[in-house]
Design a protein around this motif. Sequence first.
Motif, short mmCIF file in Angstrom:
data_model
loop_
_atom_site.label_atom_id
_atom_site.label_comp_id
_atom_site.label_asym_id
_atom_site.label_seq_id
_atom_site.Cartn_x
_atom_site.Cartn_y
_atom_site.Cartn_z
N ARG A 137 0.72 -1.29 0.06
CA ARG A 137 0.01 -0.12 -0.26
C ARG A 137 0.87 1.17 -0.11
N LYS A 138 0.32 2.09 -0.91
CA LYS A 138 1.23 3.35 -0.90
C LYS A 138 0.77 4.51 0.05
N THR A 139 1.74 5.22 0.53
CA THR A 139 1.38 6.30 1.38
C THR A 139 0.37 7.37 0.79
N GLU A 140 -0.49 7.76 1.51
CA GLU A 140 -1.30 8.86 0.83
C GLU A 140 -0.54 10.34 0.39
N VAL A 141 -1.00 10.89 -0.57
CA VAL A 141 -0.19 11.91 -1.30
C VAL A 141 -0.98 13.14 -0.53
N PRO A 142 0.03 13.78 0.29
CA PRO A 142 -0.40 14.94 0.97
C PRO A 142 -0.95 16.09 -0.01
N SER A 143 -1.29 17.17 0.24
CA SER A 143 -1.39 18.32 -0.65
C SER A 143 0.20 18.92 -0.71
N ILE A 144 0.45 19.12 -1.88
CA ILE A 144 1.71 19.59 -2.26
C ILE A 144 1.53 21.12 -2.73
N ASP A 145 1.77 21.91 -2.14
CA ASP A 145 1.43 23.48 -2.37
C ASP A 145 2.58 24.04 -3.41
N LEU A 146 2.11 24.23 -4.28
CA LEU A 146 2.94 24.86 -5.38
C LEU A 146 2.79 26.31 -5.73
N THR A 147 2.11 26.79 -4.86
CA THR A 147 1.82 28.33 -4.87
C THR A 147 2.81 29.27 -4.78
N PRO A 148 3.83 29.04 -3.65
CA PRO A 148 5.12 29.89 -3.91
C PRO A 148 5.65 29.74 -5.22
N LEU A 149 5.83 28.84 -5.91
CA LEU A 149 6.51 28.76 -7.18
C LEU A 149 5.95 29.33 -8.17
N SER A 150 4.26 29.16 -8.34
CA SER A 150 3.50 30.11 -9.04
C SER A 150 3.56 31.42 -9.01
N GLU A 151 3.80 31.71 -7.63
CA GLU A 151 3.67 33.10 -7.42
C GLU A 151 5.02 33.79 -8.01
N SER A 152 6.41 33.32 -7.69
CA SER A 152 7.68 33.54 -8.09
C SER A 152 7.59 33.70 -9.70
N LYS A 165 5.04 34.10 -11.49
CA LYS A 165 4.06 35.19 -12.06
C LYS A 165 5.06 36.72 -12.24
N ASN A 166 5.67 36.74 -11.00
CA ASN A 166 6.49 38.13 -10.73
C ASN A 166 7.70 37.71 -11.95
N LEU A 167 8.12 36.82 -12.10
CA LEU A 167 9.53 36.69 -13.01
C LEU A 167 8.79 36.77 -14.54
N LYS A 168 7.84 36.52 -14.81
CA LYS A 168 7.22 36.81 -16.17
C LYS A 168 7.09 38.14 -16.12
N LYS A 169 6.73 39.01 -15.51
CA LYS A 169 6.35 40.46 -15.47
C LYS A 169 7.93 40.95 -15.70
N SER A 170 8.76 40.75 -14.76
CA SER A 170 10.11 41.35 -14.84
C SER A 170 10.72 41.06 -16.19
N ALA A 171 10.67 39.65 -16.90
CA ALA A 171 11.24 39.26 -17.90
C ALA A 171 10.73 40.18 -19.02
N SER A 172 9.59 40.41 -19.28
CA SER A 172 9.30 41.02 -20.27
C SER A 172 9.25 42.59 -20.08
N ALA A 222 11.48 28.43 -5.50
CA ALA A 222 10.90 29.48 -5.59
C ALA A 222 11.96 30.74 -5.35
N ALA A 223 12.67 30.41 -4.33
CA ALA A 223 13.79 31.44 -3.76
C ALA A 223 14.84 31.82 -5.05
N CYS A 224 15.10 30.72 -5.80
CA CYS A 224 16.09 30.81 -6.81
C CYS A 224 15.51 31.84 -8.04
N LEU A 225 14.08 31.48 -8.53
CA LEU A 225 13.47 32.04 -9.18
C LEU A 225 13.48 33.62 -8.71
N ASP A 226 13.27 33.91 -7.63
CA ASP A 226 13.08 35.24 -7.14
C ASP A 226 14.46 35.99 -7.12
#
Length: 496
Positions: free
Chosen positions: A360-375, A377-384, A473-477
């Motif tokens: 039996r495999k362990t249950e998959v907890p919620s893995i919050d990718l929000t910090p990465l999406s936030e970084s 989003k900012n990166l896209k703005k800065s890049a353009s 996310a910190a690297c992208l920042d």
Amino acid sequence: MRIPVIPISYADAKPFLAALEGPIAPPHWSGSLPITYHVGPGKARVHLEVVSDWSLKTIYDVVAFLRGDQQPDHWILRGNHHDAWVFGAWDPLAGQVALMAEAKAFGALAQQGWKPKRTLVYTSWDAEEPGLIGSTEWAETHAGELQKKAVLYVNSDTNGRGFLNAGGSHALQRLVNEVASKIKDPETNATIQERLRAKLIIDGEEKDAKKEKKKNAELAEKGGDLPISALGSGSDFTPFLQHLGIATLSLEYGGEDQDYGIYHSAYDSYDHYLRFGDPKFVYGITLAETIGHTLLQVAESDVLPFQFTDFAETIDRYLVDLHTLCDETREETQKQAKFLDSGAYVLAADPEKHLLPPERKTEVPSIDLTPLSESLKNLKKSASSYDAALHRAQENGFSSIRAEQIAALNQLLQGIEQTLLSGDGLPGREWFRHLIYAPGMNTGYDVKTLPGIREAIEARQWNEAIQYVGRTAACLDAYRDRIDKATSMLEDSAGK
Ligand SMILES: [Zn+2]
């Protein structure tokens, strides 16, 4: 568990394979020897004596500098290895002769009094085959100086007839396309870029085309820049990209050549290359032109030619992949739990084979990718913003920007890829520090993108995955922060 491994020839392997008994091996486990493949066990006992030559050998890296006369402390590196397993006509000499042709051309220019703005460093590595030893030793010995001075490392290894195969740091995707749009394919007279675009579009139509091929076809059809691939390992770019965080490109031609079966063997010969590699020796010239022009662009441009929107959009695709991976892992785990609970595995199994249901495999907890999406989003703005500011400045021929400002801007751009390194490296292999690209732990040369997170999810190390979401996310920042500083340099001076 560690199992000792030794590669042997098929002639030596045949008696071992023939002695195996037990069930017949499934087709995809069977090779091409004239025997029936079994999975074992068998009654045969083997006494295996391995004789290894452990003597030390001196290896020789050849390193040549052509000093830049405006920014001598910005280095543009070019490398290919020169050692081979046997004759090595394909691997490495097909790439090595292109490197020599480029060096010869730059030498001829230098003789006429030409000097590049930035320094060109030509390297020919030894001991690549036994483990990237020549390049790694050199990169580690000069790590500090390289991180301060290197702008770009361009690698090739083998080469043959066909299409441009470009991989590397995505901030250089624009540069690769610019070069590819100006160089002619030697057999069709179309540009390298036009031919590759057609190929990517057609390949995406294949019936069982994988997701990545379809995505590449979609991008190609849009008509803009063609995507470059992400780099894993398998050649000398590894210490520069993955250990030191130097912006890297790997450029080679291939796909219409036929190297199947001779790789790393005594059959990789001049005769074979002449028949099946590049019979007219024209793609060797094309590779020299492609890399030569790439180096020239970087050596001569006022501002180093990075375009960050390409990088940000590529990370966006990798992030979509991560979401899919999380969802699929969770679904799979839930399905397994359902079948275990209902007893389906046991009921469906052949009772004579005495198979146990899967663990039996362990249950998959919620893995919050929000910090990465936030970084991101900012990166896209800065890049353009940066790309637009650079475009404006370029149109004015950088006339409104002082020379010291441009020098400071280039200084910021030189080490920008290093912001993507993590000090602690990747779990269990701290030497690999790049958090965007790495060879997979179990995929040989093949790349894993956003590897800290992706491999943790694949290994079901949930805490580690969450930890690397933060680190990535910190690297992208940090990368974005550097871009913002560069943008304000372009704008400040333009406003004055
Ligand atoms: Zn090689």
